[in-house]
Design a protein around this motif. Sequence first.
Motif, short mmCIF file in Angstrom:
data_model
loop_
_atom_site.label_atom_id
_atom_site.label_comp_id
_atom_site.label_asym_id
_atom_site.label_seq_id
_atom_site.Cartn_x
_atom_site.Cartn_y
_atom_site.Cartn_z
N VAL A 102 1.50 2.56 2.56
CA VAL A 102 1.24 3.87 1.96
C VAL A 102 0.04 3.82 1.02
N LEU A 103 -0.16 2.71 0.34
CA LEU A 103 -1.33 2.59 -0.54
C LEU A 103 -2.63 2.54 0.26
N PHE A 104 -2.59 1.89 1.41
CA PHE A 104 -3.79 1.81 2.24
C PHE A 104 -4.11 3.15 2.90
N ILE A 105 -3.08 3.88 3.30
CA ILE A 105 -3.32 5.22 3.86
C ILE A 105 -4.00 6.09 2.80
N ASN A 106 -3.40 6.15 1.63
CA ASN A 106 -3.97 6.98 0.56
C ASN A 106 -5.30 6.43 0.06
N GLY A 107 -5.45 5.11 0.07
CA GLY A 107 -6.74 4.50 -0.28
C GLY A 107 -7.83 4.92 0.68
#
Length: 160
Positions: A28-33
């Motif tokens: 989820v952090l990489f998607i939002n990143g």
Amino acid sequence: MEWVAWIVAIMFFVVAFIGLIYPVIPSVLFINGGFLLYGLIDTFSSMGWLFWIIQLLFTILLFGADTLANLFGIKRFGGSNAGGWGSTIGLIFGPFVIPVAGILIGPFLGAVIAELLVTRAGFKQALRSGVGSLIGFLTSVVVKAVVMIIMIGIFIFFVT
């Protein structure tokens, strides 16, 4: 500059999907990143408040799906909270102990061992809890993949 933004965003999205099978990577952090870096490189003009509210709701859904699917699988097969904790611990450490197969074996063994040691369940019941953990994990991966694809689809809709 737009093509650089797309390349960076796509690289982050690929890492996010790798995180589905390697849980140490926070998908989820990489998607939002990817969304944030795209906006920083290109422009945030196409990603207004509606975009970010929608993505926030899907981010919350991703966090919940992971936990709930695993616990549901364990509970559905008669496991206990100890099985849920054991499965989670196995999910974290399994890939390090058994590099490729650990992602499946870790949660299974974690749930089985926790049921045997903590609840003193019989071996058959402990195995059922392990199977529930495995089914919950696989369900979680599928649900998270679908949600991530939807998030990326919404991103593409807003920025194109």
